[in-house]
Design an enzyme around this catalytic site. Structure first.
Site, PDB file in Angstrom:
ATOM      1  NE  ARG A   9      -4.224  -1.508   0.114  1.00  0.00           N
ATOM      2  CZ  ARG A   9      -4.317  -2.538  -0.728  1.00  0.00           C
ATOM      3  NH1 ARG A   9      -3.372  -2.754  -1.621  1.00  0.00           N
ATOM      4  NH2 ARG A   9      -5.363  -3.341  -0.682  1.00  0.00           N
TER       5      ARG A   9
ATOM      6  CG  HIS B  46      -3.240  -0.502  -6.600  1.00  0.00           C
ATOM      7  ND1 HIS B  46      -3.636   0.115  -5.446  1.00  0.00           N
ATOM      8  CD2 HIS B  46      -3.307  -1.827  -6.338  1.00  0.00           C
ATOM      9  CE1 HIS B  46      -3.938  -0.790  -4.519  1.00  0.00           C
ATOM     10  NE2 HIS B  46      -3.742  -1.982  -5.048  1.00  0.00           N
TER      11      HIS B  46
HETATM   12  N1  NAP Z   1      -0.650  -4.025  -5.088  1.00  0.00           N
HETATM   13  C1  NAP Z   1      -1.566  -4.945  -5.234  1.00  0.00           C
HETATM   14  O1  NAP Z   1      -2.057  -5.166  -6.335  1.00  0.00           O
HETATM   15  C2  NAP Z   1      -1.992  -5.758  -4.046  1.00  0.00           C
HETATM   16  C3  NAP Z   1      -2.788  -6.886  -4.253  1.00  0.00           C
HETATM   17  C4  NAP Z   1      -3.152  -7.674  -3.179  1.00  0.00           C
HETATM   18  C5  NAP Z   1      -2.730  -7.331  -1.899  1.00  0.00           C
HETATM   19  N2  NAP Z   1      -1.967  -6.236  -1.703  1.00  0.00           N
HETATM   20  C6  NAP Z   1      -1.512  -5.886  -0.340  1.00  0.00           C
HETATM   21  O2  NAP Z   1      -0.780  -6.964   0.216  1.00  0.00           O
HETATM   22  C7  NAP Z   1      -1.087  -7.055   1.594  1.00  0.00           C
HETATM   23  C8  NAP Z   1      -0.715  -8.415   2.165  1.00  0.00           C
HETATM   24  O3  NAP Z   1      -1.627  -9.408   1.729  1.00  0.00           O
HETATM   25  P1  NAP Z   1      -1.637 -10.880   2.367  1.00  0.00           P
HETATM   26  O4  NAP Z   1      -2.779 -11.611   1.784  1.00  0.00           O
HETATM   27  O5  NAP Z   1      -0.300 -11.507   2.258  1.00  0.00           O
HETATM   28  O6  NAP Z   1      -1.909 -10.522   3.912  1.00  0.00           O
HETATM   29  P2  NAP Z   1      -1.821 -11.490   5.163  1.00  0.00           P
HETATM   30  O7  NAP Z   1      -1.953 -12.920   4.741  1.00  0.00           O
HETATM   31  O8  NAP Z   1      -2.772 -10.953   6.164  1.00  0.00           O
HETATM   32  O9  NAP Z   1      -0.326 -11.317   5.704  1.00  0.00           O
HETATM   33  C9  NAP Z   1       0.112 -10.167   6.341  1.00  0.00           C
HETATM   34  C10 NAP Z   1       1.523 -10.370   6.853  1.00  0.00           C
HETATM   35  O10 NAP Z   1       2.012  -9.135   7.364  1.00  0.00           O
HETATM   36  C11 NAP Z   1       2.453  -9.317   8.705  1.00  0.00           C
HETATM   37  N3  NAP Z   1       2.206  -8.122   9.528  1.00  0.00           N
HETATM   38  C12 NAP Z   1       1.030  -7.505   9.788  1.00  0.00           C
HETATM   39  N4  NAP Z   1       1.210  -6.476  10.641  1.00  0.00           N
HETATM   40  C13 NAP Z   1       2.532  -6.450  10.931  1.00  0.00           C
HETATM   41  C14 NAP Z   1       3.339  -5.652  11.773  1.00  0.00           C
HETATM   42  N5  NAP Z   1       2.824  -4.654  12.483  1.00  0.00           N
HETATM   43  N6  NAP Z   1       4.644  -5.921  11.824  1.00  0.00           N
HETATM   44  C15 NAP Z   1       5.198  -6.931  11.126  1.00  0.00           C
HETATM   45  N7  NAP Z   1       4.482  -7.749  10.320  1.00  0.00           N
HETATM   46  C16 NAP Z   1       3.170  -7.506  10.225  1.00  0.00           C
HETATM   47  C17 NAP Z   1       1.634 -10.467   9.215  1.00  0.00           C
HETATM   48  O11 NAP Z   1       2.273 -11.017  10.366  1.00  0.00           O
HETATM   49  P3  NAP Z   1       1.737 -12.378  11.063  1.00  0.00           P
HETATM   50  O12 NAP Z   1       2.198 -13.467  10.131  1.00  0.00           O
HETATM   51  O13 NAP Z   1       2.430 -12.399  12.368  1.00  0.00           O
HETATM   52  O14 NAP Z   1       0.247 -12.242  11.155  1.00  0.00           O
HETATM   53  C18 NAP Z   1       1.600 -11.382   8.001  1.00  0.00           C
HETATM   54  O15 NAP Z   1       2.774 -12.138   7.909  1.00  0.00           O
HETATM   55  C19 NAP Z   1      -2.578  -6.726   1.628  1.00  0.00           C
HETATM   56  O16 NAP Z   1      -2.982  -6.277   2.900  1.00  0.00           O
HETATM   57  C20 NAP Z   1      -2.701  -5.640   0.584  1.00  0.00           C
HETATM   58  O17 NAP Z   1      -2.570  -4.365   1.170  1.00  0.00           O
HETATM   59  C21 NAP Z   1      -1.583  -5.444  -2.752  1.00  0.00           C
END
Ligand code: NAP
Length: 311
Positions: free
Chosen positions: A226, A274
């Site tokens: 993001r 994006h």
């Molecule tokens: N650009 C694009 O087109 C696009 C597309 C899709 C998604 N995204 C972005 O990618 C993000 C991640 O997606 P995802 O499905 O992988 O999410 P996810 O499965 O919820 O994984 C989030 C990861 O971030 C870690 N995390 C969260 N808060 C943290 C903190 N304060 N300090 C350190 N680590 C932290 C979590 O730790 P834990 O393992 O300990 O819970 C987890 O490992 C989405 O939220 C979205 O914003 C972007």
């Protein structure tokens, strides 16, 4: 009682969503925002960038489904109405696309693509120093669905991969760090930083002057999570000083990226609109229909978001 599903995103996309959902369950009562019908009818909503305060108008709303993997759009003030469950999308195609994006950015930098393109443009036959893959340290912030997949695939390419998460994680072949205490050691060993974190109060502005300074000189930054993760002026200053060699950015504080923003023409920035990983309604419709059935039948929901931490 009527149990209607509110769908809200760009108009053209809403029509596709309705078609894909009805193909799986023709009994669904779907309302495309703003044609909601009586507000009492709405039991669930699947949305993207919908005004959060509008969701307080539906007294029988029980489930909010994000149209993407990220849910930060649902947590903008005032946030989801209390007592409403929040779920997000976890999808093979989304994950695959994101890992492709990250691998492309990593390899383009690692294999000096910009340098070779410049040489070609100048008509110069010359080799650049050979890259050493096993000595190149990639650091992935966020080891969730997206981060873990990218980590595994980059490790399979023989990069030295580490990851950083909120709670401790163990992944085969990946060095892991966790929490505030793990952040600086993680950054200090990272030549290519990849951000795949969710945007929450704890991760807002996490790529800033302090964390960029903790990277070794000449590090490369990839942000596909993001725009709010990056303090843009701090990144520009690090690019200017040469501490950061370059950046690939898919997301920005303001989207679309405003005309005249320095990132548009920065020689060390590669940007995309994006588009790293785009939700394909046909691919995700089954999990939406499944969660609606779970809601109706009182079964546990899938891909539930912890509203207390915001992801
Ligand atoms: N650009 C694009 O087109 C696009 C597309 C899709 C998604 N995204 C972005 O990618 C993000 C991640 O997606 P995802 O499905 O992988 O999410 P996810 O499965 O919820 O994984 C989030 C990861 O971030 C870690 N995390 C969260 N808060 C943290 C903190 N304060 N300090 C350190 N680590 C932290 C979590 O730790 P834990 O393992 O300990 O819970 C987890 O490992 C989405 O939220 C979205 O914003 C972007």
């Amino acid at each position: 009682v009527t149990q209607a599903l509110l769908v809200s995103t760009k108009p053209a996309t809403m029509a596709v969503w309705r078609e894909e959902l009805l193909a799986l369950d023709p009994t669904l009562d779907i309302r495309l925002f703003p044609e909601t019908g009586p507000v009492e009818d709405i039991a669930a909503a699947v949305t993207w960038n919908h005004p959060p305060e509008d969701l307080y108008r539906y007294p029988n709303l029980r489930l909010l489904i994000s149209m993407g993997a990220g849910v930060d759009h649902l947590f903008r003030p005032p946030g989801p109405p209390p007592g409403v469950a929040v779920v997000r999308l976890v999808d093979r195609l989304l994950t695959t696309a994101m890992s492709e994006y990250v691998m492309l950015a990593v390899l383009r930098h690692h294999r000096q693509d910009a340098g070779y393109r410049a040489l070609q443009a100048a008509g110069v036959w010359e080799e650049l120093p050979a890259p050493d893959t096993e000595a190149t340290r990639i650091g992935i912030m966020g080891l969730g669905n997206l981060g873990a997949d990218a980590a595994r695939k980059l490790a399979a390419l023989d990069f030295r991969v580490a990851g950083w998460s909120r709670t401790a994680r163990a992944l085969p072949g990946i060095e892991t760090f966790a929490g505030e205490k793990g952040l600086l050691p993680f950054l200090a060993r990272t030549d290519i930083l990849v951000c795949l974190l969710p945007l929450t109060p704890a991760t807002e502005g996490i790529i800033n002057a302090r964390t960029l300074a903790a990277l070794p000189r000449g590090a490369y930054v990839i942000n596909a999570a993001r725009g709010g993760h990056v303090v843009e002026d701090d990144l520009l200053a690090a690019l200017e000083s040469g501490h950061v060699a370059g950046a690939t950015l898919d997301v920005f504080r303001t989207e679309p990226l405003p005309e005249g923003h320095r990132f548009w023409t920065h020689p060390k920035v590669i940007l995309t609109p994006h588009a790293a990983s785009i939700t394909i309604p046909r691919s995700v419709a089954p999990q939406v229909v499944d969660n609606l059935a779970r809601l109706r039948e009182g079964r546990p929901l899938a891909n539930v978001v912890d509203v207390t931490v915001g992801y």
